[in-house]
Design a protein around this motif. Structure first.
Motif, mmCIF file in Angstrom:
data_model
loop_
_atom_site.group_PDB
_atom_site.id
_atom_site.type_symbol
_atom_site.label_atom_id
_atom_site.label_comp_id
_atom_site.label_asym_id
_atom_site.label_seq_id
_atom_site.Cartn_x
_atom_site.Cartn_y
_atom_site.Cartn_z
ATOM 1 N N SER A 130 -2.935 2.345 -4.455
ATOM 2 C CA SER A 130 -3.292 3.648 -3.910
ATOM 3 C C SER A 130 -4.814 3.726 -3.729
ATOM 4 O O SER A 130 -5.572 2.911 -4.273
ATOM 5 C CB SER A 130 -2.857 4.774 -4.851
ATOM 6 N N ARG A 131 -5.250 4.722 -2.985
ATOM 7 C CA ARG A 131 -6.686 4.927 -2.794
ATOM 8 C C ARG A 131 -7.364 5.222 -4.133
ATOM 9 O O ARG A 131 -8.463 4.722 -4.406
ATOM 10 C CB ARG A 131 -6.926 6.065 -1.810
ATOM 11 N N LEU A 136 0.836 -1.197 0.000
ATOM 12 C CA LEU A 136 0.000 0.000 0.000
ATOM 13 C C LEU A 136 0.873 1.250 0.000
ATOM 14 O O LEU A 136 1.934 1.263 0.626
ATOM 15 C CB LEU A 136 -0.891 0.008 1.248
ATOM 16 N N ASP A 137 0.393 2.306 -0.679
ATOM 17 C CA ASP A 137 1.114 3.568 -0.576
ATOM 18 C C ASP A 137 0.540 4.395 0.576
ATOM 19 O O ASP A 137 -0.338 3.944 1.329
ATOM 20 C CB ASP A 137 1.102 4.315 -1.912
ATOM 21 N N SER A 196 -1.501 6.778 0.741
ATOM 22 C CA SER A 196 -2.919 7.131 0.702
ATOM 23 C C SER A 196 -3.809 6.051 1.303
ATOM 24 O O SER A 196 -4.972 6.318 1.641
ATOM 25 C CB SER A 196 -3.351 7.420 -0.738
ATOM 26 N N LEU A 197 -3.275 4.847 1.454
ATOM 27 C CA LEU A 197 -4.033 3.743 2.041
ATOM 28 C C LEU A 197 -3.448 3.232 3.349
ATOM 29 O O LEU A 197 -4.109 2.482 4.064
ATOM 30 C CB LEU A 197 -4.125 2.571 1.051
ATOM 31 N N ASP A 198 -2.216 3.606 3.641
ATOM 32 C CA ASP A 198 -1.537 3.080 4.822
ATOM 33 C C ASP A 198 -1.007 4.228 5.671
ATOM 34 O O ASP A 198 -0.013 4.862 5.311
ATOM 35 C CB ASP A 198 -0.385 2.163 4.399
ATOM 36 N N ASP A 205 -6.442 4.143 -7.021
ATOM 37 C CA ASP A 205 -6.540 2.859 -7.729
ATOM 38 C C ASP A 205 -7.805 2.120 -7.303
ATOM 39 O O ASP A 205 -8.582 1.640 -8.137
ATOM 40 C CB ASP A 205 -5.342 1.970 -7.404
ATOM 41 N N TYR A 261 2.734 4.126 6.454
ATOM 42 C CA TYR A 261 3.675 4.058 5.339
ATOM 43 C C TYR A 261 4.897 4.944 5.606
ATOM 44 O O TYR A 261 4.766 6.115 5.962
ATOM 45 C CB TYR A 261 2.990 4.518 4.058
#
Length: 272
Positions: A205-206, A127-128, A130-132, A208, A135
């Motif tokens: 990504s979110r 995850l990038d 935007s989702l984690d 995606d 990160y």
């Protein structure tokens, strides 16, 4: 076994089931596997669906030496898109497991017109930011483990490299307990791991996830540990028309461990 010539490559596949009145279910295997991995669910699934299981470029029955730059997420995504296009059967249902789930996700992003429904069984990837929220960037610890596996395989220690890979996903001591047939299938595809460490797999990504517009089923093994459940839940939270099913008492190879339950979940989703 049949094959379709796509993107300059003869793509092998199994075509099983007599129902030609529904969209076919196209199945994409994960790392170190091939179309044979779906064997345990072909019986239940083909009672109601035509199933087309593909082997990706460089996997069994091809014997690849790991040399070259034609093994990547981008190449395999392009191959699956071309394969579905050439089938010329209209929108299909698409199912992928692990790395194959990542490929199916990218197919859905790039060519939603080819798909009716999407099934992702523990899609592989990271995850990038935007989702984690945790990160931090930098080298992937998972890639480091897989690189160690690939180095052993390239040096001729195939079983040693596969043990590192399997134990990374399923926990220490898993490799010796695997059935002989499962081990042999992994050996048949061992050199693809050399290509996989050069995969250049983009993180999810979110944006995606929000771009996946067809009905999507995420399937999780109840006992799967590590990064895979985190990735699945993050994607499922942002794919607009998604639902999640959990296979009790199962880990990452869930459809091998619980084929009847897995098939019931898939068939219910496709019929809903």
């Amino acid at each position: 076994m049949q094959s379709l010539h796509v993107n300059g490559y003869d793509m092998p596949y199994l075509d099983v089931g007599e129902d030609r009145n529904r969209p076919p279910l196209v199945c994409v295997h994960g790392s170190l596997n091939d179309f044979r991995v779906w064997g345990c669910v072909l019986g239940p699934l083909t009672q109601r669906h035509r199933v087309i299981a593909v082997s990706l470029r460089h996997f069994f029955p091809e014997k690849w030496d790991g040399v070259g730059d034609t093994y990547s997420i981008a190449q395999h995504t392009s191959d699956v898109i071309a394969f579905i296009d050439k089938l010329d059967l209209g929108p299909v249902d698409l199912m992928g497991h692990s790395r194959g789930g990542h490929i199916c996700f990218r197919v859905a992003q790039q060519r939603p017109d080819l798909l009716r429904r999407l099934i992702l069984a523990e899609p592989g990837g990271e995850l990038d930011a935007s989702l984690d929220p945790d990160y931090v960037g930098g080298p992937s610890p998972l890639l480091a483990r897989f690189t160690a596996s690939a180095e052993k395989i390239a040096a001729g220690d195939v079983d040693g490299g596969l043990a590192v890979f399997v134990d990374t996903l399923e926990g220490p001591g898993t490799w010796p307990r695997l059935p002989a047939m499962v081990k042999q299938n992994l050996r048949d595809n061992a050199y693809t791991l050399i290509g996989q460490v050069r995969d250049n797999r983009p993180p999810f990504s979110r944006a995606d996830a929000e771009a996946i517009k067809m009905p999507t089923l995420f399937i999780l093994g109840a006992r799967t540990k590590g990064l895979l459940p985190k990735v699945l839940h993050a994607l499922a939270a942002h794919v607009p028309y998604s639902k999640t099913a959990i296979i009790p008492n199962a880990t990452h190879p869930m459809f091998e461990q619980a084929p009847q339950k897995y098939s019931e979940v898939v068939l219910d989703f496709l019929a809903s």
